[in-house]
Scaffold this motif. Structure first.
Motif, PDB file in Angstrom:
ATOM      1  N   CYS A  39      -4.561  -7.522  -3.249  1.00  0.00           N
ATOM      2  CA  CYS A  39      -5.826  -8.249  -3.082  1.00  0.00           C
ATOM      3  C   CYS A  39      -5.581  -9.733  -2.816  1.00  0.00           C
ATOM      4  N   VAL A  40      -4.635 -10.318  -3.526  1.00  0.00           N
ATOM      5  CA  VAL A  40      -4.309 -11.728  -3.325  1.00  0.00           C
ATOM      6  C   VAL A  40      -3.767 -11.954  -1.911  1.00  0.00           C
ATOM      7  N   VAL A  41      -2.899 -11.069  -1.460  1.00  0.00           N
ATOM      8  CA  VAL A  41      -2.341 -11.190  -0.102  1.00  0.00           C
ATOM      9  C   VAL A  41      -3.455 -11.118   0.938  1.00  0.00           C
ATOM     10  N   ILE A  42      -4.395 -10.210   0.767  1.00  0.00           N
ATOM     11  CA  ILE A  42      -5.511 -10.076   1.707  1.00  0.00           C
ATOM     12  C   ILE A  42      -6.394 -11.317   1.670  1.00  0.00           C
ATOM     13  N   MET A  43      -6.723 -11.813   0.474  1.00  0.00           N
ATOM     14  CA  MET A  43      -7.597 -12.980   0.349  1.00  0.00           C
ATOM     15  C   MET A  43      -6.969 -14.243   0.934  1.00  0.00           C
ATOM     16  N   VAL A  44      -5.677 -14.371   0.836  1.00  0.00           N
ATOM     17  CA  VAL A  44      -4.994 -15.536   1.401  1.00  0.00           C
ATOM     18  C   VAL A  44      -4.782 -15.347   2.899  1.00  0.00           C
ATOM     19  N   GLY A  45      -4.484 -14.136   3.322  1.00  0.00           N
ATOM     20  CA  GLY A  45      -4.172 -13.870   4.718  1.00  0.00           C
ATOM     21  C   GLY A  45      -5.360 -13.924   5.653  1.00  0.00           C
ATOM     22  N   LEU A  46      -6.513 -13.495   5.203  1.00  0.00           N
ATOM     23  CA  LEU A  46      -7.690 -13.491   6.075  1.00  0.00           C
ATOM     24  C   LEU A  46      -8.089 -14.885   6.566  1.00  0.00           C
TER      25      LEU A  46
ATOM     26  N   ALA B 225       0.830  -1.205   0.000  1.00  0.00           N
ATOM     27  CA  ALA B 225       0.000   0.000   0.000  1.00  0.00           C
ATOM     28  C   ALA B 225       0.862   1.252   0.000  1.00  0.00           C
ATOM     29  N   ALA B 226       1.954   1.222   0.744  1.00  0.00           N
ATOM     30  CA  ALA B 226       2.856   2.378   0.777  1.00  0.00           C
ATOM     31  C   ALA B 226       3.481   2.613  -0.590  1.00  0.00           C
ATOM     32  N   LEU B 227       3.860   1.553  -1.281  1.00  0.00           N
ATOM     33  CA  LEU B 227       4.432   1.713  -2.619  1.00  0.00           C
ATOM     34  C   LEU B 227       3.427   2.313  -3.589  1.00  0.00           C
ATOM     35  N   ILE B 228       2.177   1.875  -3.491  1.00  0.00           N
ATOM     36  CA  ILE B 228       1.138   2.411  -4.379  1.00  0.00           C
ATOM     37  C   ILE B 228       0.979   3.907  -4.156  1.00  0.00           C
ATOM     38  N   ILE B 229       1.029   4.327  -2.912  1.00  0.00           N
ATOM     39  CA  ILE B 229       0.849   5.748  -2.591  1.00  0.00           C
ATOM     40  C   ILE B 229       2.065   6.573  -2.997  1.00  0.00           C
TER      41      ILE B 229
ATOM     42  N   ASP C  59       1.018   2.954 -14.658  1.00  0.00           N
ATOM     43  CA  ASP C  59      -0.301   2.325 -14.546  1.00  0.00           C
ATOM     44  C   ASP C  59      -0.189   0.806 -14.434  1.00  0.00           C
ATOM     45  N   SER C  60       0.739   0.214 -15.176  1.00  0.00           N
ATOM     46  CA  SER C  60       0.935  -1.235 -15.110  1.00  0.00           C
ATOM     47  C   SER C  60       1.465  -1.658 -13.745  1.00  0.00           C
ATOM     48  N   VAL C  61       2.392  -0.884 -13.205  1.00  0.00           N
ATOM     49  CA  VAL C  61       2.957  -1.195 -11.889  1.00  0.00           C
ATOM     50  C   VAL C  61       1.884  -1.084 -10.816  1.00  0.00           C
ATOM     51  N   LYS C  62       1.093  -0.023 -10.855  1.00  0.00           N
ATOM     52  CA  LYS C  62       0.037   0.154  -9.855  1.00  0.00           C
ATOM     53  C   LYS C  62      -1.022  -0.939  -9.973  1.00  0.00           C
TER      54      LYS C  62
ATOM     55  N   LEU D 249       0.412  -4.064  -8.439  1.00  0.00           N
ATOM     56  CA  LEU D 249       0.474  -3.957  -6.979  1.00  0.00           C
ATOM     57  C   LEU D 249      -0.905  -4.082  -6.339  1.00  0.00           C
ATOM     58  N   TYR D 250      -1.934  -3.472  -6.958  1.00  0.00           N
ATOM     59  CA  TYR D 250      -3.296  -3.617  -6.445  1.00  0.00           C
ATOM     60  C   TYR D 250      -3.728  -5.078  -6.478  1.00  0.00           C
ATOM     61  N   GLY D 251      -3.469  -5.752  -7.583  1.00  0.00           N
ATOM     62  CA  GLY D 251      -3.828  -7.167  -7.717  1.00  0.00           C
ATOM     63  C   GLY D 251      -3.108  -8.032  -6.699  1.00  0.00           C
ATOM     64  N   PHE D 252      -1.802  -7.800  -6.526  1.00  0.00           N
ATOM     65  CA  PHE D 252      -1.006  -8.551  -5.570  1.00  0.00           C
ATOM     66  C   PHE D 252      -1.500  -8.302  -4.151  1.00  0.00           C
TER      67      PHE D 252
END
Length: 55
Positions: free
Chosen positions: A34-41, A4-8, A23-26, A29-32
């Motif tokens: 989301c995956v981290v959150i979905m796996v971590g929860l 999140a810090a990198l995106i900002i 735009d491709s990097v952001k 990072l957004y997709g990655f």
């Protein structure tokens, strides 16, 4: 939090970051993120979470 810090921190007026379009990097990072959150929860959730069973 690092993702999140990198995106900002990435400037939106820049054209390239790390040799890729901003735009491709952001988007990556957004997709990655989301995956981290979905796996971590599920790993940290309640009594049925896998992380709790190991402890």
């Amino acid at each position: 939090m690092l993702i999140a810090a990198l995106i900002i921190v990435i400037p939106s007026d820049a054209k390239e970051v790390f040799g890729f379009e901003v735009d491709s990097v952001k988007t990556f990072l957004y997709g990655f993120y989301c995956v981290v959150i979905m796996v971590g929860l599920p790993l940290t959730k309640g009594k049925k979470g896998k992380l709790r069973k190991r402890l």
